[in-house]
Write a protein that holds these residues in place. Structure first.
Motif, mmCIF file in Angstrom:
data_model
loop_
_atom_site.group_PDB
_atom_site.id
_atom_site.type_symbol
_atom_site.label_atom_id
_atom_site.label_comp_id
_atom_site.label_asym_id
_atom_site.label_seq_id
_atom_site.Cartn_x
_atom_site.Cartn_y
_atom_site.Cartn_z
ATOM 1 N N GLU A 11 40.891 37.245 42.679
ATOM 2 C CA GLU A 11 42.357 37.291 42.618
ATOM 3 C C GLU A 11 42.931 35.878 42.696
ATOM 4 O O GLU A 11 43.867 35.533 41.973
ATOM 5 N N GLU A 12 42.374 35.019 43.576
ATOM 6 C CA GLU A 12 42.835 33.643 43.693
ATOM 7 C C GLU A 12 42.538 32.848 42.412
ATOM 8 O O GLU A 12 43.349 32.035 41.983
ATOM 9 N N PRO A 32 40.905 25.173 32.931
ATOM 10 C CA PRO A 32 39.749 25.969 33.347
ATOM 11 C C PRO A 32 39.773 27.322 32.633
ATOM 12 O O PRO A 32 40.845 27.844 32.302
ATOM 13 N N PRO A 33 38.592 27.874 32.388
ATOM 14 C CA PRO A 33 38.577 29.172 31.696
ATOM 15 C C PRO A 33 39.194 30.256 32.562
ATOM 16 O O PRO A 33 39.091 30.219 33.781
ATOM 17 N N GLU A 34 39.856 31.181 31.901
ATOM 18 C CA GLU A 34 40.470 32.308 32.612
ATOM 19 C C GLU A 34 39.354 33.217 33.109
ATOM 20 O O GLU A 34 38.454 33.577 32.364
ATOM 21 N N PRO A 35 39.368 33.593 34.378
ATOM 22 C CA PRO A 35 38.296 34.448 34.898
ATOM 23 C C PRO A 35 38.380 35.849 34.295
ATOM 24 O O PRO A 35 39.458 36.334 33.950
ATOM 25 N N ALA A 46 44.910 47.645 43.967
ATOM 26 C CA ALA A 46 45.596 46.525 44.619
ATOM 27 C C ALA A 46 46.935 46.299 43.925
ATOM 28 O O ALA A 46 47.058 46.486 42.718
ATOM 29 N N PRO A 47 47.935 45.912 44.671
ATOM 30 C CA PRO A 47 49.234 45.650 44.051
ATOM 31 C C PRO A 47 49.138 44.400 43.185
ATOM 32 O O PRO A 47 48.447 43.439 43.510
ATOM 33 N N ASP A 48 49.829 44.446 42.053
ATOM 34 C CA ASP A 48 49.840 43.303 41.154
ATOM 35 C C ASP A 48 50.707 42.192 41.741
ATOM 36 O O ASP A 48 51.743 42.455 42.356
#
Length: 183
Positions: A11-12, A32-35, A46-48
């Motif tokens: 999430e981080e 940086p590449p998007e995870p 989980a809440p967005d």
């Protein structure tokens, strides 16, 4: 001894990638590449995290009054030597605390309005009490507190204990601000 770095949670990492997209990378650097989004169990979604596109505007902050400043050394020397006189004097001896408070506020506002720069406030030293439970020297202790109150910050620049010929520890030199818009 090296510190171990904490690994970012997925999430981080996703949040950081979102923030990094908003900035232009330096020359020779890439974003940086998007995870990859991880699959989460369907039992507890989980809440967005909703990120605003621009930072919210903070409410305008009223500038704080500057801290009280001591009376300048040259002014104090001139007062002690007698080459400069105080512009006005108020004697609070024999007044009750509430009376002295009102008298002091009125006196300082009138002195500022009439363009005075340095005034002398006589509080008295407080005498020896007959009983250990009697409170003596209340005004000597309270007047400096009153001079620091926000209500008087527009009037008072600073204050110092007076020289012995003006009352010593039982009196204060108070430096007043110039009135805005006057003159």
């Amino acid at each position: 001894m090296t510190k171990r770095r904490r690994q970012l949670s997925p999430e981080e990492r996703r949040l950081w990638a979102h923030v990094a997209r908003e900035v232009k990378p330096m020359k020779g650097r890439t974003l940086p590449p998007e995870p990859e989004p991880e699959e989460k169990p369907a039992t507890a979604p989980a809440p967005d995290i909703v990120l605003p596109s621009s930072p919210p505007r903070a409410a305008p902050v009223k500038p704080a009054m500057p801290p009280l400043a001591p009376v300048e050394r040259k002014t104090l020397q001139a007062l002690r030597r007698g080459t400069k006189a105080v512009d006005s004097v108020i004697d609070l001896h024999g007044m009750r605390q509430s009376e002295a408070h009102m008298a002091l506020f009125g006196f300082l506002h009138r002195a500022q309005t009439s363009g005075q720069g340095i005034v002398l406030v006589i509080t008295g030293k407080g005498g020896v009490s007959a009983s250990p439970f009697d409170e003596r020297g209340v005004l000597r202790r309270m007047v400096p507190h009153w001079l620091r109150l926000p209500e008087l910050r527009a009037v008072v620049i600073g204050f110092e204990e007076a020289s012995p010929q003006h009352g010593g520890s039982g009196a204060l030199y108070v430096r007043l601000r110039r009135r805005r818009g006057a003159g």
